[in-house]
Enzyme design. Structure first.
Site, PDB file in Angstrom:
ATOM      1  N   SER A   1       0.841  -1.193   0.000  1.00 49.78           N
ATOM      2  CA  SER A   1       0.000   0.000   0.000  1.00 49.78           C
ATOM      3  C   SER A   1       0.875   1.242   0.000  1.00 49.78           C
ATOM      4  O   SER A   1       2.036   1.197   0.421  1.00 49.78           O
ATOM      5  CB  SER A   1      -0.885   0.031   1.248  1.00 49.78           C
ATOM      6  OG  SER A   1      -0.124   0.380   2.398  1.00 49.78           O
ATOM      7  N   ASP A   2       0.340   2.350  -0.470  1.00 50.86           N
ATOM      8  CA  ASP A   2       0.999   3.624  -0.203  1.00 50.86           C
ATOM      9  C   ASP A   2       0.795   3.936   1.283  1.00 50.86           C
ATOM     10  O   ASP A   2       0.072   3.221   1.992  1.00 50.86           O
ATOM     11  CB  ASP A   2       0.435   4.726  -1.093  1.00 50.86           C
ATOM     12  CG  ASP A   2       1.464   5.830  -1.374  1.00 50.86           C
ATOM     13  OD1 ASP A   2       2.395   5.996  -0.570  1.00 50.86           O
ATOM     14  OD2 ASP A   2       1.328   6.512  -2.400  1.00 50.86           O
TER      15      ASP A   2
END
Length: 569
Positions: free
Chosen positions: A291-292
């Site tokens: 994920s960011d």
């Protein structure tokens, strides 16, 4: 249980996995995973961030037994080496060290400073790009890094977007792909996993996903021809990881769910359709999805933390990036598992895939000295003469002349002796970024006989006391700035002074050491240069080109005229 990672419940093309392991390494993954408690497996999914090189911070992070630590640049090699070695040595399961190793001004001062991605693209030399990526790989490995959250493959189309800018290879999808392919191959050849970002593609929305869920508004035909081709080709090339961002792709969601409503704008980081059906199913990606940063507004404004923490993993990400409160977030992940919002299958897949990445990199077989060598050996690896030569060559090649309508260049002391510099001090969101210093540029001008003084808002320059106005402005791509613009009020010392323009009375040059679009706010300036970063080598090269000692060779990776005819005149 087998280390084989279950396929998503969607039809997927057959692709070789970039994380394919030998039988021996698979056995290590299985043994390590199966020996973990559920709590330890959950902790393994987390990559936490470090901003200081001290034992107290390290010990605080390691107390959570995370799968990785993301390190931001700091200023002292001895301290950085010690902190990295300390973290690696004290982790029972091999700890992965990651970084945003993007170049430009967000680099360690004791490593070879290379241009940012836009500066590299402006060199328009894939062989040089490959050499620079190899340097990044060698020096990063020496500092203990195994994973770089690069390259950025966003298409720089929204010229007011503050966060894509110089982190991007430009606006041409073919150039972006060519540069990214060269980078990924060279970096991974050095034993550092590359991470292509930001899935499903940024740069069309002028908003920043650090602040709000932004939108990729392409229709799917255009997306597949551009971003789909970029990501798909890099998947075929064997990129090991991809970062799923807080960016929506409504055309795809509506293609699958015509009545999606608000769900059409869900960020990719929590979108099962985007991560598992499109990325894993249609493009066939078998590597790791991270994920960011989960602390960003693009996620936190979309979903409550209680729901978001398990949703990131349940909907296709294998690694959970950053946390303001690791203990609380790990508890929320466990709660999600117990309440059925995170399935045992997805937890199993994610842990297996992260351990497989570590095994593919060989971390479980390395000694401490192989992970990060003794200090003097590290020192000898950094800033080698050939590394510095290549970086200086890139800095010089990147400087791009965009406009010189009145043929003001080259400048010379007999015509432009008294130079007034109006400088933007700049700032950076990134931990460890140095303060901007234009000493190399000023010194270069003074050595050539120019008399240089700084702008004084109480003594406005006039044609009687100034022969040249030199604006040194520009912000490298920076999260949370919302939008970019040329702030004349700040540059000139007050809002009233901001209305004063000198360019018709005094020869004026506008130079950006960051974003390439500042001509939009100064359309009547006759001379504009993009230098992309204020690295000392860039400043030295710029002086040589301002004075005619060397030609401008940079090729603009974007339309610096912003599609506006006015700016060309």
């Amino acid at each position: 249980m087998s280390a084989t990672i279950a396929m998503p419940p969607f039809d997927a093309p057959l692709r070789a996995s970039p994380l394919a392991l030998s039988r021996e390494d698979q056995h290590w993954v299985e043994q390590t995973r199966d020996a973990m408690s559920v709590e330890a497996q959950i902790a393994q999914l987390f990559v936490l961030s470090a901003r200081h090189d001290n034992a107290a911070e390290n010990d605080g992070l390691l107390a959570h037994a995370p799968g990785g630590i993301h390190r931001f640049p700091t200023r002292n090699l001895d301290a950085a080496w010690g902190a990295a070695r300390h973290a690696i040595e004290r982790s029972d399961v091999p700890l992965i060290l990651s970084g945003d190793i993007e170049g430009g001004m967000i680099s360690y001062p004791f490593t070879t400073a290379i241009p940012n991605q836009m500066g590299i693209a402006a060199c328009d030399d894939l062989a040089l790009s490959t050499d620079l990526a190899a340097i990044v790989g060698r020096e990063s490995r020496a500092l203990g890094y195994n994973w770089s959250f690069t390259p950025v493959v966003d298409i720089n189309r929204a010229f007011r977007n503050a966060v894509v800018g110089t982190r991007s290879y430009g606006s041409d999808p073919e150039r972006i792909l060519a540069q990214a392919r060269a980078y990924v191959r060279a970096l991974q050849a050095q034993g550092v996993a590359a991470c292509v970002k930001h899935w499903p593609g940024d740069g069309l929305d002028d908003r920043d996903q650090h602040l709000v869920t932004s939108v990729n508004d392409m229709d799917m035909a255009e997306w597949r021809a551009t971003f789909g081709n970029i990501f798909g080709t890099l998947v075929d090339d064997g990129v090991m990881t991809i970062m799923s961002a807080h960016i929506a792709l409504p055309a795809y969601i509506r293609e699958e769910l015509p009545d999606a409503g608000a769900r059409a704008f869900e960020p990719a980081s929590v979108s099962r359709l985007l991560n598992l059906k499109l990325l894993r199913g249609e493009l066939g990606f078998q590597g790791l999805i991270v994920s960011d940063a989960t602390i960003m507004g693009g996620l936190t404004s979309w979903m409550a933390r209680t729901e978001a923490v398990p949703a990131v993993i349940e909907n296709g990400c294998d690694v959970f990036l950053f946390s303001r409160n690791p203990a609380e977030d790990m508890a929320l992940m466990l709660q999600g598992l117990r309440e059925g919002r995170l399935s045992e299958q997805r937890l199993h897949e994610a842990v297996t895939r992260f351990l497989s990445l570590k095994a593919k990199l060989g971390l479980h077989r390395m000694t401490l000295d192989e992970r990060i060598a003794p200090l003097e050996q590290v020192r000898e690896t950094l800033r080698q003469s050939d590394h510095l030569d290549q970086a200086a060559r890139a800095a010089a090649s990147s400087v791009t002349l965009i406009k010189d309508r009145d043929a003001q260049l080259p400048i010379a002391p007999d015509r432009h002796k008294r130079v007034v510099i109006i400088a933007d001090e700049g700032s950076s969101f990134f931990s460890g970024a140095p303060e901007r210093d234009f000493t190399p540029l000023r010194a270069g001008l003074e050595r050539r006989g120019f008399i240089v003084r700084s702008f004084d808002s109480d003594a406005i320059p006039t044609p009687d006391d100034a022969d040249l106005i030199l604006y040194l402005i520009g912000q490298e791509a920076t999260p949370a700035h919302s939008h970019i613009f040329l702030d004349f009020a700040r540059l000139h010392g007050s809002p009233r002074n901001g209305m004063i323009q000198f360019n018709r009375e005094i020869p004026t040059l506008l130079v950006s050491f960051g974003q390439p679009y500042y001509l939009y706010d100064a359309p009547n300036f006759s001379t504009y240069i993009n230098a992309y970063a204020s690295l000392p080598d860039v400043q030295t090269a710029l002086v040589e080109r301002l004075t005619g000692d060397a030609p401008f060779t940079g090729v603009s990776p974007v339309d610096a005229f912003c599609g506006k005819e006015q700016l060309t005149w």
